[in-house]
Design an enzyme around this catalytic site. Sequence first.
Site, short mmCIF file in Angstrom:
data_model
loop_
_atom_site.label_atom_id
_atom_site.label_comp_id
_atom_site.label_asym_id
_atom_site.label_seq_id
_atom_site.Cartn_x
_atom_site.Cartn_y
_atom_site.Cartn_z
N GLY A 197 -3.67 1.49 11.65
CA GLY A 197 -3.55 1.78 10.23
C GLY A 197 -4.90 1.99 9.59
O GLY A 197 -5.47 3.09 9.60
N ARG A 198 -5.47 0.89 9.06
CA ARG A 198 -6.68 1.01 8.24
C ARG A 198 -7.85 1.64 8.98
O ARG A 198 -8.68 2.31 8.36
CB ARG A 198 -7.05 -0.38 7.71
N ARG A 215 11.30 -0.53 12.17
CA ARG A 215 10.14 -1.41 11.99
C ARG A 215 10.59 -2.73 11.35
O ARG A 215 11.35 -2.73 10.39
CB ARG A 215 9.12 -0.73 11.07
N TYR A 265 11.06 -6.46 2.31
CA TYR A 265 11.70 -5.58 1.34
C TYR A 265 13.23 -5.63 1.52
O TYR A 265 13.74 -6.35 2.39
CB TYR A 265 11.14 -4.15 1.45
N CYS A 320 -13.51 0.12 10.18
CA CYS A 320 -12.80 -0.57 9.10
C CYS A 320 -13.31 -2.01 9.06
O CYS A 320 -13.44 -2.66 10.10
CB CYS A 320 -11.30 -0.56 9.41
N CYS A 365 -7.95 -1.25 0.31
CA CYS A 365 -6.92 -0.19 0.35
C CYS A 365 -5.56 -0.74 -0.10
O CYS A 365 -4.92 -0.19 -1.02
CB CYS A 365 -6.83 0.42 1.75
C1 LIG Z 1 -2.80 0.91 2.17
C2 LIG Z 1 -1.67 0.45 3.06
C3 LIG Z 1 -0.38 0.88 2.82
C4 LIG Z 1 0.67 0.48 3.66
N1 LIG Z 1 1.92 1.02 3.47
C5 LIG Z 1 2.90 0.74 4.37
C6 LIG Z 1 4.15 1.42 4.31
O1 LIG Z 1 4.37 2.32 3.48
N2 LIG Z 1 5.10 1.07 5.21
C7 LIG Z 1 4.90 0.11 6.16
O2 LIG Z 1 5.79 -0.18 6.95
N3 LIG Z 1 3.69 -0.51 6.27
C8 LIG Z 1 2.69 -0.21 5.43
N4 LIG Z 1 1.47 -0.78 5.59
C9 LIG Z 1 1.19 -1.67 6.75
C10 LIG Z 1 0.56 -0.86 7.92
O3 LIG Z 1 1.49 0.06 8.46
C11 LIG Z 1 0.09 -1.77 9.06
O4 LIG Z 1 1.18 -2.47 9.58
C12 LIG Z 1 -1.00 -2.76 8.62
O5 LIG Z 1 -1.99 -2.10 7.85
C13 LIG Z 1 -1.66 -3.45 9.82
O6 LIG Z 1 -2.25 -2.49 10.65
P1 LIG Z 1 -3.86 -2.23 10.63
O7 LIG Z 1 -4.51 -3.56 10.86
O8 LIG Z 1 -4.11 -1.26 11.75
O9 LIG Z 1 -4.22 -1.68 9.30
C14 LIG Z 1 0.41 -0.41 4.73
C15 LIG Z 1 -0.90 -0.85 4.94
C16 LIG Z 1 -1.93 -0.43 4.14
C17 LIG Z 1 -3.33 -0.88 4.45
#
Ligand SMILES: Cc1cc2nc3c(=O)[nH]c(=O)nc-3n(C[C@H](O)[C@H](O)[C@H](O)COP(=O)(O)O)c2cc1C
Length: 340
Positions: free
Chosen positions: A291-292, A193, A145, A315, A321
């Site tokens: 996260g998920r 981040r 971004y 998950c 999602c």
């Molecule tokens: C639905 C969704 C929305 C996300 N929105 C953001 C966000 O707003 N900001 C961000 O830095 N990462 C965002 N991410 C990335 C997550 O913070 C995370 O890095 C990613 O899901 C991997 O972690 P996980 O395998 O535990 O899900 C998003 C991920 C998902 C699944």
Amino acid sequence: MKLFDPLDINGLLIKNRIIMAPMCTHFDMTSDRAQSYYQKRADGGVGLIITESICVNKFSDNVFIDKLRRFVENIHLYNTKLFIQLVLSDDIPGSAKKLAPYSFGQYQQASISDIELCYKQIINAALACKKIGCDGIEIHGAHGYFLAQFFSKRTNFRIDKYGGCINNRMRFAIECVRNIRNNIEESFIISYRFSADEFMPNGVTIEESQQLAFELQNAGINILHVSAGIGTDGEYRVTPNANQPLGVFSDLANSIKKVVRIPVISVGRIHTPEVAEDILVHDKSDFVAIGRALIADPNWVRKVATNNSASINRCIACNNCIMKISRGDELTCKVNNNLF
Ligand SMILES: Cc1cc2nc3c(=O)[nH]c(=O)nc-3n(C[C@H](O)[C@H](O)[C@H](O)COP(=O)(O)O)c2cc1C
């Protein structure tokens, strides 16, 4: 388990090593539904919630800020700490174009005054977060971004002091941090981040990210959150699918941890307690962000803490999602239809 050892971030005690990763919901952060969604995860036992990204320009609205205060107070009832994730605005008022480091297609090169406006907006947003009781903020410098675009050779073709060599490409990030730090007390935590590897041709590499991490620490960052990939590549590398190994980005976190003194967060399919514990025990990171797996089961932490991991609603990394969110829809989950 090390997962349940408290740890301090510059004086802020987090009760365990488990962080809820920032995840956009499209629920409207000031709504009762958003409150209930986040509160359920706080009640489930996470030590720190990093909210979904909120655009800095929302903090020019005092009504929004006041509503957010109630949100923060409610999360704190669970002894869960809270950071709000802030994302810079790339909007150009009255135009369909977006700001970027360099003009191409629908993007317009950010001028020095656009960059200076970003500093004002992020300082204002951080001060508002402090005022309503947040324990810290996280600057969203990841996933390709606006802010991340400045750091990447892939997207930054500027020839001024914000482009070219690595010191110039990291200048925007470092100045954001310095500007906030100069306006807010040391005890207020600032997380940053970033995508330690963009996995893209000419994209950010881990060696560049190590330099960025070191300079962010010098600029006053208290904790680094190591993600990877870019958000718009259509392959959802930011949210690794089920073919990717668990803890897939933890070696990147480890490489960052080797060059800084401040705590480091690892994220990316850390979906089982065994993998989470292994990352911590091997000192790859100080915290794990989930996260998920927390969308799928808000009680993930409690179940692990009470030796009940077998009952975790797992998950399946189907990425339903993130696909919903990318389309502008509200968050849903294939394995959990009771998000609130
Ligand atoms: C639905 C969704 C929305 C996300 N929105 C953001 C966000 O707003 N900001 C961000 O830095 N990462 C965002 N991410 C990335 C997550 O913070 C995370 O890095 C990613 O899901 C991997 O972690 P996980 O395998 O535990 O899900 C998003 C991920 C998902 C699944």
